[in-house]
Design an enzyme around this catalytic site. Structure first.
Site, short mmCIF file in Angstrom:
data_model
loop_
_atom_site.label_atom_id
_atom_site.label_comp_id
_atom_site.label_asym_id
_atom_site.label_seq_id
_atom_site.Cartn_x
_atom_site.Cartn_y
_atom_site.Cartn_z
N TYR A 107 0.81 -1.21 0.00
CA TYR A 107 0.00 0.00 0.00
C TYR A 107 0.85 1.27 0.00
O TYR A 107 0.33 2.37 0.16
CB TYR A 107 -0.93 0.02 1.21
CG TYR A 107 -2.00 -1.07 1.21
CD1 TYR A 107 -2.93 -1.13 0.17
CD2 TYR A 107 -2.10 -2.00 2.23
CE1 TYR A 107 -3.92 -2.11 0.16
CE2 TYR A 107 -3.09 -2.98 2.24
CZ TYR A 107 -4.00 -3.02 1.20
OH TYR A 107 -4.99 -3.98 1.20
N ASP A 169 -1.30 -11.15 8.88
CA ASP A 169 -0.44 -12.22 8.35
C ASP A 169 1.04 -11.94 8.61
O ASP A 169 1.81 -12.86 8.85
CB ASP A 169 -0.66 -12.40 6.84
CG ASP A 169 -2.00 -13.04 6.52
OD1 ASP A 169 -2.75 -13.34 7.47
OD2 ASP A 169 -2.28 -13.24 5.32
N HIS A 419 4.81 -6.28 -4.73
CA HIS A 419 3.37 -6.47 -4.86
C HIS A 419 2.59 -5.19 -4.60
O HIS A 419 3.06 -4.27 -3.94
CB HIS A 419 2.88 -7.57 -3.93
CG HIS A 419 2.96 -7.22 -2.47
ND1 HIS A 419 4.14 -7.00 -1.81
CD2 HIS A 419 1.99 -7.05 -1.54
CE1 HIS A 419 3.90 -6.72 -0.54
NE2 HIS A 419 2.61 -6.74 -0.34
N TYR A 500 -11.28 -0.93 0.24
CA TYR A 500 -11.25 -0.51 1.65
C TYR A 500 -9.98 0.23 2.01
O TYR A 500 -9.92 0.89 3.06
CB TYR A 500 -11.45 -1.73 2.56
CG TYR A 500 -10.19 -2.39 3.11
CD1 TYR A 500 -9.46 -3.30 2.36
CD2 TYR A 500 -9.73 -2.10 4.40
CE1 TYR A 500 -8.32 -3.91 2.86
CE2 TYR A 500 -8.58 -2.71 4.91
CZ TYR A 500 -7.88 -3.60 4.14
OH TYR A 500 -6.74 -4.19 4.65
N ARG A 501 -8.98 0.17 1.13
CA ARG A 501 -7.65 0.69 1.47
C ARG A 501 -6.85 0.60 0.19
O ARG A 501 -7.11 -0.27 -0.65
CB ARG A 501 -7.06 -0.23 2.53
CG ARG A 501 -5.69 0.09 3.06
CD ARG A 501 -5.39 -0.97 4.11
NE ARG A 501 -4.09 -0.85 4.72
CZ ARG A 501 -3.56 -1.78 5.52
NH1 ARG A 501 -4.23 -2.88 5.79
NH2 ARG A 501 -2.38 -1.61 6.04
C1 EUG Z 1 -3.97 -9.26 3.10
C2 EUG Z 1 -5.12 -8.95 3.80
C3 EUG Z 1 -5.51 -7.63 3.87
C4 EUG Z 1 -4.78 -6.64 3.24
C5 EUG Z 1 -3.64 -6.96 2.55
C6 EUG Z 1 -3.24 -8.27 2.50
C7 EUG Z 1 -3.57 -10.65 2.98
C8 EUG Z 1 -2.83 -11.11 1.98
C9 EUG Z 1 -7.61 -8.09 4.85
O1 EUG Z 1 -6.63 -7.20 4.52
O2 EUG Z 1 -5.22 -5.35 3.30
C10 EUG Z 1 -2.54 -12.51 1.78
#
Ligand code: EUG
Length: 560
Positions: A107, A169, A419, A500-501
């Site tokens: 992001y 994660d 990414h 959402y972001r």
């Molecule tokens: C993930 C989950 C997110 C996010 C970016 C990555 C997971 C990646 C639920 O939010 O904003 C495998």
């Protein structure tokens, strides 16, 4: 030093941008790579000098060489630009951008929206865990505390058995940063913003503000202490709303203040835990599985934030693309079926957990298995059934709040892997989920990229996360990734799906998709911005909200 070609894609293109000559310059030790807009070098240097007198010269550094722009590690993130970027926006210094740790990966990391911004590295010196309140089950933190730090603290203080944290994660990020960006974790407390309680914020005019019950003085506080040191009200971390209008929301994904303290609710040890994996053999099983998930999640039989991951996400944690295929085209259904078979996984893999004493878990699991195993060929596994499955073993930890960085591995799917996330909200329904999967997968393939994605199931919706993995050293690959992200935003908006972001490079585009009634949301945000930050000093352009004196078009981000 040679100018890194990846830098030219953003910072250098604006007329106000200033390019340093090659190599260090003894006459101008404070000469930044990029000046803030409308700022002379003299004014900038005077500002930095005065700042240095307040915070100490070691804490007022200028990004004067490209070396800082070479940091590309999650564990040693750049404080100046997007780690592993598709674009680079050098932060050097009289605007303010904010970050806590700089691991907002996918992001934009620590990068500011406007090149030349002064980055406030909130995590550098503000790392205190101010309180872990066992009775109230909450922690009060400063911005530099990561999920890993908070977990370590609980372990060291013999509190891990009493209180669980929720971790995303990847555990290396700041708890405050992730929460105010409205990030998501994996336990029943996975909606971090929902679980925050109490904020202390420095407003653009310098006022120190406490939210909710924090507005009520603690009778034991010494009124002669500076406000930030005053003992807070004892109900600050227990009740969010206080009295009168509730303002916390304007400090999330925003540019209206610097969050310097935040309370976060911790989960009381539920008294037992069982993680599991349910594999679904066919691509088309997604539809039926989502229909099963909806009533179970809203009914709280699915207690945590479970995830429905496509095979390539798991495959990428366990190996790079080359280890599966020599094809340079997006993988076909047949190839993905073969990878699933090889890894003993499904085309879709559902990771969840149940929480509570054994009799409760057993009943919950009976209902969950009874529902999912109706799908032909679906299989249920617990971690001990698959000791070599790295994803299941890792998620066994993260779903009980033990942080990890193992899942960073999927970014290495391609050489020089980087990414971007495309993160639309979806209804929890077979039709909606499958429609989003179809549209996003088709576009990934059009860009020549593999679809890698996961549905993260909230209480009444899913955060559908499409992981756009590209080769950051290959200009063509970078361009494709950004094209894909931009195209998907429009594809989604046409269908009533919003994100959402997002990454810095598309904040304006997304803000404009929330266009109901002549962009009433954006207009209110601009009014609030003008009222709280009339000079537009704080994070201009963050999430598409620009101060009056800026024209968004002047700061558009090039497509490569
Ligand atoms: C993930 C989950 C997110 C996010 C970016 C990555 C997971 C990646 C639920 O939010 O904003 C495998």
């Amino acid at each position: 030093m040679k100018q890194n070609d990846e830098c030219t894609s953003s910072g250098g293109t604006h007329p106000a941008a200033y390019r340093a000559p090659e190599g260090p310059d003894a006459d101008h030790p404070q000469r930044p790579l990029t000046l803030p807009p409308d700022t002379t070098l003299e004014r900038f240097q005077d500002f930095m000098h005065r700042i240095g007198r307040i915070v100490g010269p070691d804490n007022a550094t200028v990004i004067a060489s490209n070396a800082e722009l070479q940091h590309e590690d999650y564990l040693d993130p750049s404080k100046a630009h997007d780690v592993r970027p598709s674009l680079r926006a050098p932060a050097t210094h009289c605007l303010t951008s904010l970050f806590s740790i700089g691991r907002n990966v996918g992001y934009g990391g620590a990068a500011p929206r406007v090149p030349g911004s002064i980055g406030l590295d909130m995590g550098r010196n503000m790392k205190r865990i101010l309180d872990v309140n066992v009775d109230g089950a909450y922690a009060l933190l400063e911005p530099g505390v990561t999920f890993i730090d908070l977990h370590d603290y609980l372990v060291k203080n013999n509190l891990r058995d009493k209180l669980w944290i929720d971790v995303p994660d990847l555990g290396g990020g700041s708890v405050i940063e992730n929460t105010i960006e409205r990030g998501v974790g994996n336990t029943p407390y996975g909606d971090h913003w929902m679980m925050h309680c109490g904020m202390e914020v420095v407003l653009p005019d310098g006022t120190l503000w406490r939210s909710g019950m924090g507005g009520l003085p603690n009778p034991k506080a010494d009124p002669n202490d500076p406000p930030h040191e005053q003992l807070p009200n004892e109900t600050w971390g227990l009740f969010n709303y206080g009295f009168g209008p509730y303002n916390d929301g304007i400090f999330s994904q925003s540019s209206l203040g610097i969050v310097v303290k935040m309370g976060i609710w911790l989960m009381a040890n539920p008294g037992g835990y069982q993680s599991y994996l349910i594999t679904l053999p066919r691509d088309k099983d997604l539809h039926a599985a989502l229909e099963i998930i909806r009533p179970l999640r809203v009914g709280m039989v699915l207690q945590n934030v479970p995830t429905m991951r496509d095979i390539l996400l798991d495959a990428a944690v366990m190996g790079d693309r080359k280890s599966y295929t020599s094809s340079d085209k997006p993988l076909t259904d047949e190839e993905m079926d073969a990878i699933a078979a090889k890894l003993n996984l499904g085309r879709w893999n559902f990771y969840g957990a149940v929480y509570g004493p054994k009799p409760i878990r057993d009943v919950m699991l009976q209902v969950i298995k009874g529902a999912f195993l109706q799908i032909e060929g679906a299989k249920y596994y617990e971690p001990e059934d698959m000791p070599d499955n790295l994803v299941l073993q890792t998620r066994h930890d993260t779903l009980q709040g033990t942080p990890s960085t193992t899942e960073l591995k999927w970014v290495d799917w391609l050489p020089n892997g980087a990414h971007l996330f495309f993160s639309p909200i979806a209804k929890v329904s077979g039709d909606d989920g499958v429609a989003q999967y179809d549209v996003t997968r088709r576009r990934c393939e059009e860009a020549g990229l593999d679809f890698i994605g996961t549905f993260v199931v909230g209480m009444r919706e899913m955060h559908h996360i499409v992981c756009i993995v590209y080769d950051r050293k290959d200009p063509v690959s970078r361009k494709k990734a950004l094209w894909l992200l931009r195209t998907l935003i429009d594809d989604a908006a046409e269908r009533g799906w919003g994100e959402y972001r997002t990454h810095l490079s598309v904040m304006d585009q997304i803000a404009k998709t929330y266009s109901f009634n002549d962009c009433a949301q954006l207009k209110l945000n601009e009014k609030i911005k003008e009222a709280l930050d009339p000079k537009g000093i704080m994070a201009p352009g963050k999430n598409g909200v620009w101060p009056k004196k800026y024209k968004a078009a002047d700061w558009s981000v090039p497509s490569n």
